[in-house]
Write a protein that holds these residues in place. Structure first.
Motif, PDB file in Angstrom:
ATOM      1  N   GLN A 247      11.064  24.727   2.741  1.00 23.12           N
ATOM      2  CA  GLN A 247      11.042  24.547   1.290  1.00 23.12           C
ATOM      3  C   GLN A 247      11.199  23.079   0.916  1.00 23.12           C
ATOM      4  N   ALA A 248      12.035  22.368   1.676  1.00 21.48           N
ATOM      5  CA  ALA A 248      12.252  20.942   1.404  1.00 21.48           C
ATOM      6  C   ALA A 248      10.964  20.137   1.609  1.00 21.48           C
ATOM      7  N   VAL A 249      10.230  20.445   2.683  1.00 17.27           N
ATOM      8  CA  VAL A 249       8.972  19.735   2.937  1.00 17.27           C
ATOM      9  C   VAL A 249       7.925  20.109   1.890  1.00 17.27           C
ATOM     10  N   ALA A 250       7.843  21.402   1.558  1.00 21.68           N
ATOM     11  CA  ALA A 250       6.899  21.839   0.526  1.00 21.68           C
ATOM     12  C   ALA A 250       7.173  21.122  -0.793  1.00 21.68           C
ATOM     13  N   ASN A 251       8.442  21.027  -1.164  1.00 16.17           N
ATOM     14  CA  ASN A 251       8.810  20.340  -2.408  1.00 16.17           C
ATOM     15  C   ASN A 251       8.461  18.855  -2.341  1.00 16.17           C
ATOM     16  N   TYR A 252       8.704  18.253  -1.195  1.00 15.77           N
ATOM     17  CA  TYR A 252       8.460  16.813  -1.045  1.00 15.77           C
ATOM     18  C   TYR A 252       6.983  16.465  -1.207  1.00 15.77           C
ATOM     19  N   VAL A 253       6.112  17.270  -0.605  1.00 18.58           N
ATOM     20  CA  VAL A 253       4.680  16.956  -0.663  1.00 18.58           C
ATOM     21  C   VAL A 253       3.979  17.612  -1.853  1.00 18.58           C
ATOM     22  N   GLY A 254       4.650  18.542  -2.528  1.00 20.85           N
ATOM     23  CA  GLY A 254       4.047  19.186  -3.687  1.00 20.85           C
ATOM     24  C   GLY A 254       3.118  20.329  -3.340  1.00 20.85           C
ATOM     25  N   ALA A 255       3.423  21.044  -2.248  1.00 19.52           N
ATOM     26  CA  ALA A 255       2.622  22.208  -1.846  1.00 19.52           C
ATOM     27  C   ALA A 255       3.367  23.497  -2.191  1.00 19.52           C
TER      28      ALA A 255
ATOM     29  N   ASN B  58      -1.626  25.583  -0.154  1.00 23.69           N
ATOM     30  CA  ASN B  58      -1.494  26.226  -1.465  1.00 23.69           C
ATOM     31  C   ASN B  58      -2.133  27.614  -1.470  1.00 23.69           C
ATOM     32  N   ASN B  59      -2.574  28.050  -0.301  1.00 26.18           N
ATOM     33  CA  ASN B  59      -3.302  29.315  -0.155  1.00 26.18           C
ATOM     34  C   ASN B  59      -2.368  30.381   0.428  1.00 26.18           C
TER      35      ASN B  59
ATOM     36  N   ILE C 100      -0.060  13.425   0.384  1.00 32.10           N
ATOM     37  CA  ILE C 100      -0.680  14.115   1.520  1.00 32.10           C
ATOM     38  C   ILE C 100       0.146  15.356   1.826  1.00 32.10           C
ATOM     39  N   GLY C 101      -0.551  16.469   1.976  1.00 31.80           N
ATOM     40  CA  GLY C 101       0.112  17.758   2.155  1.00 31.80           C
ATOM     41  C   GLY C 101      -0.122  18.681   0.985  1.00 31.80           C
ATOM     42  N   SER C 102      -0.647  18.120  -0.115  1.00 32.65           N
ATOM     43  CA  SER C 102      -0.911  18.929  -1.311  1.00 32.65           C
ATOM     44  C   SER C 102      -2.391  19.019  -1.640  1.00 32.65           C
ATOM     45  N   ILE C 103      -3.249  18.386  -0.809  1.00 33.45           N
ATOM     46  CA  ILE C 103      -4.654  18.199  -1.181  1.00 33.45           C
ATOM     47  C   ILE C 103      -5.590  19.178  -0.461  1.00 33.45           C
ATOM     48  N   SER C 104      -5.536  19.204   0.845  1.00 34.61           N
ATOM     49  CA  SER C 104      -6.498  19.971   1.647  1.00 34.61           C
ATOM     50  C   SER C 104      -6.103  21.441   1.751  1.00 34.61           C
ATOM     51  N   ASP C 105      -7.006  22.241   2.335  1.00 35.90           N
ATOM     52  CA  ASP C 105      -6.724  23.672   2.505  1.00 35.90           C
ATOM     53  C   ASP C 105      -5.439  23.887   3.304  1.00 35.90           C
ATOM     54  N   MET C 106      -5.317  23.127   4.382  1.00 39.82           N
ATOM     55  CA  MET C 106      -4.089  23.122   5.177  1.00 39.82           C
ATOM     56  C   MET C 106      -3.853  21.709   5.684  1.00 39.82           C
TER      57      MET C 106
END
Length: 385
Positions: free
Chosen positions: A41-49, A197-198, A169-175
């Motif tokens: 969750q911390a990494v997801a929050n940091y990159v905006g995913a 984000n999928n 980076i981490g919020s742009i591509s499919d994975m």
């Protein structure tokens, strides 16, 4: 010459990191437990995913992404030759075929025009590599992917904290894959993560890293009771431990400090080297902000009396821990045995003969940086024509 050896990269572990790991060792969970989801969750929050799924290492994470993308036997995946072998190996693990597209002379990242030239009816995905921490040409790659209905799996092992056109980076591509090896921006010892984000990819990744097993009542074909689980496809044991996750969570709190120091040292290198005509410093693309995993100089060998090997060995003699990133994947013996050839990616092959990686990590001191600068100046001056 320095009194002691300076490695090209090294982790920075402090008392907070040690305490975080010790607390896990004193607790109830050593393998996958509550800290894994906290770290994700911390990494997801940091990159905006929306989602993040941790793995035992970055290679396992890439393998999981290739599975989630549906890559299978006969599928082709286009990637860069200037990368660690894992970028292509993860395609082979799924029975697919890596296709190497050459790089840009400026950024050393995969060239979108070369990607377009290599697309066939069998192409399923693109794995762009954010080499040294500088994001690839993600807009152009995204347009190509949309045009040909391809999945984009970003290899961002070098690029945690980097941005492209203001987006993390981490919020742009499919994975997007991140690595937490000790020389990276933060470490969990070993470890990797996919952000996406999928929701469909997210659920496939979770199941893939745990033998293809699920306990989700909504996915079970039948249910014998609270103990019941099903293995629904052949997955792997790629789970991260709570020990790793606790260390990674503690490290992530310091990432802005770590990246700030990397950028400071890069500025010192750039200022010192920009007037040395025998070498080129890294090019910074105007659309991106690198997080500077690596600092690479390119030798102008026509201006030197020495080979890259001689320059490399001379720097080692100065106790500077230089390295080379990377041997182009298609030149490795295993890939040669698969039918790849020298000459397939000429820009990457020429670059490989001319580059040297200099030390760059947050635990360096300014004195360390000046030691590197002085060593490079000494060696280049000695071999200058």
């Amino acid at each position: 010459m320095r009194d002691s050896y300076l490695p090209y990269g090294r982790q920075w572990i402090d008392n907070d990191d040690i305490e975080a790991v010790v607390n896990v060792l004193k607790g109830d969970y050593l393998t996958t437990g509550p800290f894994v989801s906290i770290f994700e969750q911390a990494v997801a929050n940091y990159v905006g995913a929306k989602y993040a799924v941790s793995f035992s290492n970055g290679t396992a994470a890439l393998h999981g992404a290739c599975f989630a993308a549906g890559i299978t036997e006969g599928d082709e995946v286009i990637t860069s030759p200037l990368t660690f072998a894992a970028s292509a190996n993860s395609v082979l693990y799924q029975g697919g075929k890596p296709v190497f597209a050459d790089i840009s002379e400026k950024t050393y990242n995969i060239d979108p025009k070369e990607i377009e030239n290599r697309i066939t009816t069998n192409t399923k995905a693109i794995i762009p590599v954010n080499f040294t921490g500088q994001p690839a040409f993600l807009d152009e790659i995204g347009e190509i992917a949309k045009k040909h209905n391809l999945v984009v799996i970003e290899d961002a092992a070098h690029a945690l904290g980097a941005t492209y056109k203001g987006k993390m980076i981490g919020s742009i591509s499919d994975m997007t894959m991140f690595s937490f090896h000790p020389v990276k921006h933060i470490t969990s010892g070993e470890g990797g993560m996919i952000t996406t984000n999928n929701k469909d990819y997210y659920e496939k990744l979770l199941q893939f890293r745990s033998h293809g097993i699920t306990r989700d009542p909504n996915k079970l074909t039948e249910n014998h009771g609270p103990w019941y689980y099903e293995m629904q496809f052949l997955g792997f044991n790629y789970r991260m431990t709570d020990i790793q996750a606790a260390l990674g969570t503690s490290q992530l709190k310091k990432i802005d400090k770590f990246i700030g120091l990397r950028k400071k040292y890069v500025s010192m290198y750039n200022e010192a080297f920009k007037k040395i005509t025998e070498i080129s410093i890294p090019h910074q693309d105007e659309n991106s902000e690198s997080s500077w995993h690596l600092y690479i100089i390119r030798l102008h060998l026509e201006q030197l009396t020495a080979s890259r090997k001689e320059v490399f060995e001379a720097l080692l003699q100065e106790n500077i821990g230089v390295n080379v990133h990377y041997i182009p994947v298609h030149l490795l013996p295993y890939y040669q045995g698969l039918g790849y050839h020298r000459g397939d990616c000429p820009i990457s092959e020429k670059l490989y003969e001319e580059i040297i990686t200099l030390p760059l990590f947050p635990a360096m001191t300014e004195k360390d940086v000046f030691d590197v600068i002085n060593a490079v100046n000494k060696v280049v001056t000695h071999y200058s024509k």
